[in-house]
Design an enzyme around this catalytic site. Structure first.
Site, PDB file in Angstrom:
ATOM      1  N   GLU A 153       2.034   1.634 -10.038  1.00 33.91           N
ATOM      2  CA  GLU A 153       0.652   1.833  -9.580  1.00 33.91           C
ATOM      3  C   GLU A 153       0.456   3.049  -8.670  1.00 33.91           C
ATOM      4  O   GLU A 153      -0.100   2.932  -7.580  1.00 33.91           O
ATOM      5  CB  GLU A 153       0.156   0.546  -8.904  1.00 33.91           C
ATOM      6  CG  GLU A 153       0.209  -0.643  -9.856  1.00 33.91           C
ATOM      7  CD  GLU A 153      -0.102  -1.990  -9.205  1.00 33.91           C
ATOM      8  OE1 GLU A 153      -0.498  -2.018  -8.036  1.00 33.91           O
ATOM      9  OE2 GLU A 153       0.060  -3.024  -9.893  1.00 33.91           O
ATOM     10  N   GLU A 258       2.500  -7.185 -18.057  1.00 35.05           N
ATOM     11  CA  GLU A 258       1.943  -8.236 -17.186  1.00 35.05           C
ATOM     12  C   GLU A 258       0.720  -8.861 -17.860  1.00 35.05           C
ATOM     13  O   GLU A 258      -0.321  -9.073 -17.235  1.00 35.05           O
ATOM     14  CB  GLU A 258       1.562  -7.645 -15.817  1.00 35.05           C
ATOM     15  CG  GLU A 258       2.714  -6.938 -15.127  1.00 35.05           C
ATOM     16  CD  GLU A 258       2.393  -6.412 -13.727  1.00 35.05           C
ATOM     17  OE1 GLU A 258       1.347  -6.788 -13.156  1.00 35.05           O
ATOM     18  OE2 GLU A 258       3.190  -5.618 -13.203  1.00 35.05           O
TER      19      GLU A 258
HETATM   20  O1  G3I Z   1       5.205 -16.473  -0.113  1.00 34.76           O
HETATM   21  C1  G3I Z   1       3.987 -16.743   0.606  1.00 34.76           C
HETATM   22  C2  G3I Z   1       3.986 -18.156   1.099  1.00 34.76           C
HETATM   23  O2  G3I Z   1       4.999 -18.314   2.044  1.00 34.76           O
HETATM   24  C3  G3I Z   1       2.611 -18.448   1.721  1.00 34.76           C
HETATM   25  O3  G3I Z   1       2.551 -19.797   2.087  1.00 34.76           O
HETATM   26  C4  G3I Z   1       1.479 -18.166   0.740  1.00 34.76           C
HETATM   27  C5  G3I Z   1       0.108 -18.351   1.357  1.00 34.76           C
HETATM   28  O4  G3I Z   1      -0.886 -17.708   0.607  1.00 34.76           O
HETATM   29  O5  G3I Z   1       1.597 -16.831   0.318  1.00 34.76           O
HETATM   30  C6  G3I Z   1       2.812 -16.526  -0.348  1.00 34.76           C
HETATM   31  O6  G3I Z   1       2.814 -15.192  -0.736  1.00 34.76           O
HETATM   32  C7  G3I Z   1       1.985 -14.860  -1.841  1.00 34.76           C
HETATM   33  C8  G3I Z   1       2.857 -14.272  -2.936  1.00 34.76           C
HETATM   34  O7  G3I Z   1       2.053 -13.833  -3.990  1.00 34.76           O
HETATM   35  C9  G3I Z   1       3.871 -15.290  -3.486  1.00 34.76           C
HETATM   36  O8  G3I Z   1       3.233 -16.360  -4.070  1.00 34.76           O
HETATM   37  C10 G3I Z   1       0.963 -13.845  -1.384  1.00 34.76           C
HETATM   38  O9  G3I Z   1       0.055 -14.438  -0.468  1.00 34.76           O
HETATM   39  C11 G3I Z   1       0.196 -13.296  -2.574  1.00 34.76           C
HETATM   40  O10 G3I Z   1      -0.624 -12.204  -2.150  1.00 34.76           O
HETATM   41  C12 G3I Z   1       1.172 -12.778  -3.605  1.00 34.76           C
HETATM   42  O11 G3I Z   1       0.428 -12.340  -4.707  1.00 34.76           O
HETATM   43  C13 G3I Z   1       1.149 -11.586  -5.672  1.00 34.76           C
HETATM   44  C14 G3I Z   1       0.547 -10.206  -5.824  1.00 34.76           C
HETATM   45  O12 G3I Z   1       1.225  -9.512  -6.856  1.00 34.76           O
HETATM   46  C15 G3I Z   1       0.653  -9.413  -4.540  1.00 34.76           C
HETATM   47  O13 G3I Z   1       0.230  -8.116  -4.717  1.00 34.76           O
HETATM   48  C16 G3I Z   1       1.048 -12.337  -6.994  1.00 34.76           C
HETATM   49  O14 G3I Z   1       1.747 -13.579  -6.900  1.00 34.76           O
HETATM   50  C17 G3I Z   1       1.641 -11.492  -8.114  1.00 34.76           C
HETATM   51  O15 G3I Z   1       1.337 -12.097  -9.356  1.00 34.76           O
HETATM   52  C18 G3I Z   1       1.022 -10.105  -8.105  1.00 34.76           C
HETATM   53  O16 G3I Z   1       1.635  -9.336  -9.108  1.00 34.76           O
HETATM   54  C19 G3I Z   1       1.137  -7.996  -9.281  1.00 34.76           C
HETATM   55  C20 G3I Z   1       2.290  -7.159  -9.778  1.00 34.76           C
HETATM   56  O17 G3I Z   1       3.396  -7.270  -8.916  1.00 34.76           O
HETATM   57  C21 G3I Z   1       1.881  -5.705  -9.948  1.00 34.76           C
HETATM   58  N1  G3I Z   1       0.711  -5.595 -10.805  1.00 34.76           N
HETATM   59  C22 G3I Z   1      -0.428  -6.432 -10.437  1.00 34.76           C
HETATM   60  C23 G3I Z   1       0.005  -7.890 -10.329  1.00 34.76           C
HETATM   61  C24 G3I Z   1      -1.160  -8.786 -10.045  1.00 34.76           C
HETATM   62  O18 G3I Z   1      -1.721  -8.483  -8.795  1.00 34.76           O
END
Ligand code: G3I
Length: 369
Positions: A153, A258
């Site tokens: 990105e 993805e």
């Molecule tokens: O691990 C913590 C946990 O401890 C906490 O309790 C919880 C509370 O919300 O959050 C957890 O972390 C989250 C993490 O995912 C793991 O589940 C984050 O808040 C959340 O923001 C994070 O989101 C991820 C996102 O990337 C972050 O940018 C998504 O799961 C993941 O699917 C997404 O993937 C991205 C690719 O890497 C790049 N391309 C876009 C794609 C979608 O956004």
């Protein structure tokens, strides 16, 4: 008692077992075996095989894996002098144990950085970070990880370079540096540039220019990852096809890295609203909390069928198609761009049952053979 020939019985039994076995192996990965890898993104719990049902679904349906989160820099490199490979070791071991294609996501990305990385301010420190980060991680999994998202990105939607922390400290040279460092650490691993919306014309032009520049400066780029976070109506099949053709004309592989399809309303289409706050929890923005209506299910079926039909048409150019998650219940799209909605973006539903969209993807192959 009537005599039953034991040989006949044995033959019947063998036939029955064979037929059932054939029925049993019907899965995405088997049906698409000769075309491209069919992948999925694993959560930490899935890497640790915490739920046996989910685990057997993953092993049955997919032959490629990406870690949805745990290989991002905030997890693998939490402090300057400390790496944490506990989960990524398990991820790689899981792929090896199940003979899966293992993709590394991701090395250089502006998001999900460790807090210490966000404080890097000058080019010397950033160079040192990149060298240490890329070299350590890629060398550690040399010969075991099959491909890497080296840079994720780096572009804005208009095709210009994102003003990321890497760009701000190093200028655009960071892109070539990243690919060179990755190649040095594992000369054989496939190196990808990965981004969303790069099937859209302006961003696609930016991505093509970027890949050309990296190659011209001596960087090795083996493929482009079109993320494929798509909607029911867009992007059009025509734009996706143009993208496959144009990227492949650069002499690189095309992967869909993805893939998922949201069926929910997008708040940003509503002009002038303070979206995230205003629509949170509103019924209008979460229209299918219990069940996806048949009319929308049908649209999803048709959308997946037309996308995979296109993928099959260009299977010679496509290396891998990875869904972003195993099943609807775990999808990031339940919490983005509004938290707590119920979305239906994947081929498996929240109870792990395959959806009609799944059948439509399988059917494309069955009717051909
Ligand atoms: O691990 C913590 C946990 O401890 C906490 O309790 C919880 C509370 O919300 O959050 C957890 O972390 C989250 C993490 O995912 C793991 O589940 C984050 O808040 C959340 O923001 C994070 O989101 C991820 C996102 O990337 C972050 O940018 C998504 O799961 C993941 O699917 C997404 O993937 C991205 C690719 O890497 C790049 N391309 C876009 C794609 C979608 O956004």
């Amino acid at each position: 008692m009537k005599f039953i020939n034991p040989c006949l019985l044995a033959v019947t039994a063998v036939l029955f077992v064979n037929c059932s076995a054939k029925k049993g192996v019907t899965s995405l990965k088997d049906v698409y075996k000769k075309d491209f890898y069919i992948g999925t993104a694993l959560s930490a719990d899935q890497i640790e095989e915490k739920d046996a049902k989910v685990d057997s679904l993953i092993k049955k349906e997919f032959n490629a894996i990406t870690a949805e989160n745990i290989m991002k820099s905030m997890y693998t490199h939490p402090q300057k002098d400390k790496y944490d490979f506990a989960l990524s070791d398990k991820f790689v071991a899981y792929g090896e144990k199940n003979k899966m294609f293992i993709h590394g996501h991701t090395l250089i990305w502006h998001s999900q950085l460790a807090p210490w990385m966000e404080k890097i301010e000058d080019s010397t420190d950033m160079k040192a970070f990149m060298r240490d980060h890329i070299t350590t991680i890629v060398s550690k999994y040399k010969g075991r990880i099959n491909s890497w998202d080296v840079v994720n990105e780096a572009l804005n939607d208009d095709g210009t370079l994102r003003q990321s922390i890497f760009f701000k400290t190093l200028g655009e040279k960071y892109l070539v540096d990243a690919f060179k460092l990755a190649e040095k650490a594992d000369p054989k691993v496939d190196l990808y540039y990965n981004d969303y919306n790069i099937e859209e014309p302006a961003k696609r032009a930016g991505a093509i220019a970027l890949i050309k520049k990296i190659k011209a400066a001596g960087g090795k780029v083996d493929g482009v990852g079109i993320q494929g976070h798509w909607r029911l109506q867009s992007p059009s099949i025509e734009e996706i096809e143009k993208s496959i053709l144009e990227y492949s004309a650069l002499g690189i592989k095309v992967a869909f890295t993805e893939l998922d399809i949201t069926v929910l309303p997008n708040p940003w289409d509503l002009k002038g609203a303070d979206v995230n706050q205003k629509f949170e929890g509103s019924a209008k923005m979460n229209p299918y909390p219990e069940k996806l209506p048949d009319s929308v299910q049908t649209q999803l079926v048709e959308r997946y069928a037309s996308i995979f039909k296109l993928f099959l048409k260009h299977k010679d150019k496509i290396s891998r198609v990875t869904f972003w998650g195993v099943y609807d219940g775990q999808s990031w799209l339940n919490d983005w761009p509004i938290k707590g909605r119920t979305n239906y973006p994947l081929p498996f539903d929240k109870d792990l049952k395959h959806k009609q969209a799944y059948d439509s993807i399988l059917k494309l192959k069955k009717t051909k053979e």
